[in-house]
Design an enzyme around this catalytic site. Sequence first.
Site, PDB file in Angstrom:
ATOM      1  N   TYR A 114       0.799  -1.409  -0.026  1.00  0.00           N
ATOM      2  CA  TYR A 114       0.024   0.071  -0.098  1.00  0.00           C
ATOM      3  C   TYR A 114       1.062   1.290  -0.012  1.00  0.00           C
ATOM      4  CZ  TYR A 114      -3.476   3.517   1.611  1.00  0.00           C
ATOM      5  OH  TYR A 114      -4.349   4.396   1.627  1.00  0.00           O
ATOM      6  N   ASP A 153      -2.353  -1.385  -4.032  1.00  0.00           N
ATOM      7  CA  ASP A 153      -2.953   0.089  -4.299  1.00  0.00           C
ATOM      8  C   ASP A 153      -1.352   0.907  -4.299  1.00  0.00           C
ATOM      9  OD1 ASP A 153      -3.457   2.704  -4.209  1.00  0.00           O
ATOM     10  OD2 ASP A 153      -4.837   2.327  -2.639  1.00  0.00           O
TER      11      ASP A 153
END
Length: 358
Positions: A114, A153
């Site tokens: 992330y 992400d």
Amino acid sequence: MIFTREDAPMKLVSWNVNGLRACLGKGFLDFCAVADADIICLQETKMRPEQADFDLPGYHRYWNSADKAGYSGTAVFTRRQPLSVTYDFGIDEHRHEGRVITAEYPDFYLVCCYTPNSKDQLARLDYRMAWEDDIRDYLLDLDAKKPVVYCGDLNVAHQEIDIKNPGPNRRNPGFTDEEREKMTKLLSSGFVDTFRYLYPDKTGAYSWWSYRFNARKNNAGWRIDYFIVSDRLMPQVRDVPAITVESLVAHGRFPYLGLSRRMRPEDRQKVAEATRAAGVEDWRGRDLRELSGGERQRAYIAMALAQNTRILFLDEPTTYLDIRYQIETLELIRKLNREYQITIVMVLHDINQAIYFS
């Protein structure tokens, strides 16, 4: 993503859940059952593992939580136990937000990530640039030992094709020249963006939408979530076939299929009845990913109906839906109660809706 190996293919899923505890109340476990993935990588879990108790049989679970409560965090749920698992990487500054989990398998490394956002006014852009250099070096070190699957992400829309409105968003976090150049440098270092390799010209394929300005409805999104692999793995990469509404609803019959897992005529009849009752009959062939949040909620209700249940337990079924879909969903639930004599047990946070539809 499907990753083929000599012994058997592996299905990998990556998802920024934006708070796993909330997601658990919105069908997360149903999704896991339907996805039937070998590895599930999560970002922005915003929790510690002891904060939620849920049943996900068959998976080994690995968590990396941020020092700050309710912030960031990653998790990997995997059916195949890794040889080893490590958390975070590099300098101390990278080791407090729970952003990276690395799982080593016999023939590849999996890195769930992330990536830090550059923040408003690009307040964190300098740190983001250092992170990008360091994570690239880390991935290259791993790649020297065995191939790498890097997913998550990554907080950047790499090319203009990866964002609906590139012009107005230039210099916004996630679409600065600096961030995009770092992605280009990574992909020039022996790694491949699997989606763009498989679909070089596909437009309108996004993974994030703002909550403002009806962005989801207008598909004004960004593609910021990726599966990036060592280039020598590309011959083994396959796309995941679409999950249609009908195939989702059919999962509701699984408890009745026995070891054969074959649908009988009576199972197909129950699926047809469930799609009709939930008002999704005309969507049977549609890709689940193409549906709006409200439409997808109806499809999940149809899956529950296919189980031939007489009781529906619903936890905040209208949360995050537009008002139109909130009303449509609640009207459907009331119809199921009145016309199909299904008992409804439902939690709502809107007292007016609870009173009106009870």
